[in-house]
Structure formats: structure tokens, C-alpha cells
Design a protein around this motif. Structure first.
Motif, PDB file in Angstrom:
ATOM      1  N   ILE A  26       0.879  -1.273  -0.028  1.00 45.29           N
ATOM      2  CA  ILE A  26       0.068  -0.083   0.219  1.00 45.29           C
ATOM      3  C   ILE A  26       0.633   1.150  -0.218  1.00 45.29           C
ATOM      4  N   LEU A  27       1.733   1.231   0.986  1.00 42.94           N
ATOM      5  CA  LEU A  27       2.541   2.704   1.007  1.00 42.94           C
ATOM      6  C   LEU A  27       3.645   2.729  -0.058  1.00 42.94           C
ATOM      7  N   VAL A  28       4.419   1.837  -0.327  1.00 44.86           N
ATOM      8  CA  VAL A  28       5.302   2.103  -1.343  1.00 44.86           C
ATOM      9  C   VAL A  28       4.835   2.455  -2.771  1.00 44.86           C
ATOM     10  N   PRO A  29       3.949   1.940  -3.291  1.00 43.02           N
ATOM     11  CA  PRO A  29       2.848   2.503  -4.358  1.00 43.02           C
ATOM     12  C   PRO A  29       2.709   3.891  -4.245  1.00 43.02           C
ATOM     13  N   ALA A  30       2.069   4.130  -2.948  1.00 46.86           N
ATOM     14  CA  ALA A  30       1.481   5.443  -2.766  1.00 46.86           C
ATOM     15  C   ALA A  30       2.609   6.667  -2.758  1.00 46.86           C
ATOM     16  N   LEU A  31       3.736   6.200  -2.252  1.00 46.31           N
ATOM     17  CA  LEU A  31       4.811   7.436  -2.400  1.00 46.31           C
ATOM     18  C   LEU A  31       5.218   7.327  -3.671  1.00 46.31           C
ATOM     19  N   PHE A  32       5.287   6.048  -4.536  1.00 39.75           N
ATOM     20  CA  PHE A  32       5.832   6.377  -6.006  1.00 39.75           C
ATOM     21  C   PHE A  32       4.908   7.315  -6.698  1.00 39.75           C
ATOM     22  N   ALA A  33       3.716   7.007  -6.577  1.00 41.75           N
ATOM     23  CA  ALA A  33       2.397   7.636  -7.233  1.00 41.75           C
ATOM     24  C   ALA A  33       2.786   9.176  -7.035  1.00 41.75           C
ATOM     25  N   THR A  34       2.897   9.516  -5.694  1.00 42.24           N
ATOM     26  CA  THR A  34       2.949  10.878  -5.166  1.00 42.24           C
ATOM     27  C   THR A  34       4.049  11.645  -5.514  1.00 42.24           C
ATOM     28  N   PHE A  35       5.250  10.934  -5.515  1.00 42.38           N
ATOM     29  CA  PHE A  35       6.525  11.860  -5.712  1.00 42.38           C
ATOM     30  C   PHE A  35       7.273  11.053  -6.944  1.00 42.38           C
ATOM     31  N   THR A  36       6.747  11.323  -8.068  1.00 36.59           N
ATOM     32  CA  THR A  36       7.103  10.711  -9.599  1.00 36.59           C
ATOM     33  C   THR A  36       8.560  11.017  -9.802  1.00 36.59           C
ATOM     34  N   GLN A  37       9.038  11.970  -9.271  1.00 31.89           N
ATOM     35  CA  GLN A  37      10.409  12.197  -9.723  1.00 31.89           C
ATOM     36  C   GLN A  37      11.711  12.044  -8.558  1.00 31.89           C
ATOM     37  N   ALA A  38      10.983  11.324  -7.854  1.00 30.79           N
ATOM     38  CA  ALA A  38      12.081  11.120  -6.739  1.00 30.79           C
ATOM     39  C   ALA A  38      12.975   9.830  -6.597  1.00 30.79           C
TER      40      ALA A  38
END
Length: 252
Positions: A26-38
Motif C-alpha cells: 500500500i505505502l510504497v506504491p502511494a509514495l511512488f505515485a505521489t513523488f514521481t521524480q524522487a
């Protein structure tokens, strides 16, 4: 808005993780979707900075209600920490691509076995005691800790399954025991990410608090509904892992 979104994801991840593991789904995809350039390493490190607190809190919560077998679990936690460090080192020398392709099949085999053995993990009947149990638990911690440091997805599910299948725990006790090992492996990973500067500390506090809140809810659900409920959530989480890793490996 970004902080609110990832904090809500962290809360839900803490809930699922406290029951049977798999909060990273849940959390890892949410982070990747939110911060696409990180940088991916930064997002993984930030995930660990939140999830370790929920996992540690779940361990404490379970320890108040479930009789954890500390003499076996403490050596397993130390072995898990060492294995995680070794796995993190190994990934710098060995390409994990081949293992990534095999992972969906391994998870599918685990799922099929659990579904076929309808009595698996319903009764708590430890098969070993004393030094034998401590050695077996340490071996589980070392191997799965290495996997967590080397690759990672499904670590909680593998731990729960190992405690159920090889040590004879029920799903509730296995999940409670797995949290201690997960805390150790998460700690070593977090130290590595922090040392290399791959943690966004400005997000960590809010995400950690949300993760702990989710952990409280998930732990209470597991304790209230028992091993049968944890088994059902385990099956759902492993199925989700099969679909997610299969998609990432073969279809994406």
C-alpha cells in the motif's frame, strides 16, 4: 495534500501490516505515485522510516496479549538483523533479476499450499522447544532477513508462513512473532538508508504516527478475531502479492 495522502496510505499500511504483513503493498506504491521524480532509494527509505514504528508498536501490543516465545524469537531477531545486512550487501554484488522472475511463482506455491491445507495454522501447537526451537527460529530469521535485505517483497508473509509451517504456530502467534523479526530487519534497512541520506525526515514523523495508529487498529482486529481471521487476511495479502509481483515481472 501530498502529506495527507501518504499519511492516509501509511495508516492503512500499518493496519494491514499489523495483522499479517504486506503494508508495503500500500505505502510504497502511494509514495511512488505521489513523488514521481524522487529517487527510488529515497522512497524506500522513507517507507521504512514510517513502517518500522508501526511494526515495533504491533510487536509491543501483541506481547501484552499473546504469549510470545522470547527465548526463540530474540535469537531469531538478531539473526534477521544480520541476514538483512548481508542481503543488502549481496544486492550490490548480485543482480536480483532472476529471483524477481521466480518470486510470483514462489508466492503462488505458498498460496496454493495454504488453501489446500485448510487446517494449517488454526491451532497453536509448537513442534519444538528450548534450543531446537531457538535454532530453527534463528535459521528462519537469518534466511528471510537475508531475503528482506536482498529483495524484500512479501517478507512478512514468508515469515508468517515459516512460523506456521515449520514451527507449528497458529496464524495469530505466527503474525505476532513475525513482527519482532520484521522490526529488526526494518531497523537495519533504515540505518542503511539513513546513512546514505535516502530518508525524507520531514515526512517521516506524520507517516510514522499514522502507521502506529493503523497498527493499533490492525492489532486489535487480529486479537479480537483470532487465528482464523489472520489466516483469511494472509490469503488475501499473498494473493495481492502474487498479482502485484506477477504484473511487475511479466506484464509491465
Amino acid at each position: 495534500m501530498e502529506l495527507l495522502f501518504v499519511s492516509l496510505a501509511s495508516l492503512l499500511a500499518g493496519l494491514v501490516d499489523a495483522i499479517v504483513g504486506g503494508g508495503g503493498l500500500i505505502l510504497v506504491p502511494a509514495l511512488f505515485a505521489t513523488f514521481t521524480q524522487a529517487a527510488p532509494a529515497t522512497l524506500f527509505g522513507t517507507n521504512k522510516s514510517a513502517s518500522i514504528w508501526g511494526t515495533a508498536f504491533a510487536t509491543w501490543q501483541y506481547s501484552r496479549k499473546v504469549q510470545l516465545r522470547w527465548r526463540a524469537l530474540l535469537p531469531a531477531a538478531v539473526a534477521g538483523l544480520a541476514g538483512s545486512v548481508a542481503g543488502a550487501w549481496a544486492v550490490t554484488a548480485v543482480d536480483p533479476t532472476l529471483f524477481r522472475k521466480a518470486l510470483p511463482l514462489l508466492l503462488l506455491a505458498l498460496l496454493v499450499y495454504t488453501l489446500a491445507r485448510k487446517d494449517l495454522g488454526r491451532a497453536h501447537a509448537p513442534r519444538l522447544a528450548g534450543r531446537k526451537e531457538a535454532l530453527a527460529a534463528a535459521a528462519i530469521g537469518l534466511v528471510i532477513g537475508f531475503y528482506d535485505g536482498f529483495f524484500g517483497p512479501g517478507t512478512g508473509s514468508f515469515l508468517v508462513f515459516a512460523f506456521v509451517r515449520w514451527l507449528g504456530y497458529d496464524f495469530l502467534n505466527a503474525s505476532a512473532s513475525a513482527k519482532l523479526i520484521n522490526t529488526a530487519t526494518n531497523f537495519s534497512a533504515l540505518m542503511l538508508f539513513a546513512w546514505t541520506g535516502h530518508v525524507w525526515w520531514h515526512l517521516a514523523l506524520a507517516m510514522a504516527l499514522a502507521n502506529v495508529a493503523g497498527s493499533l487498529i490492525g492489532t486489535r482486529l487480529a486479537l479480537r478475531h483470532g487465528a482464523g481471521f489472520v489466516r483469511q487476511v494472509f490469503i488475501l495479502v499473498v494473493l495481492a502479492l502474487v498479482l502485484k509481483t506477477g504484473w511487475d515481472t511479466w506484464l509491465a
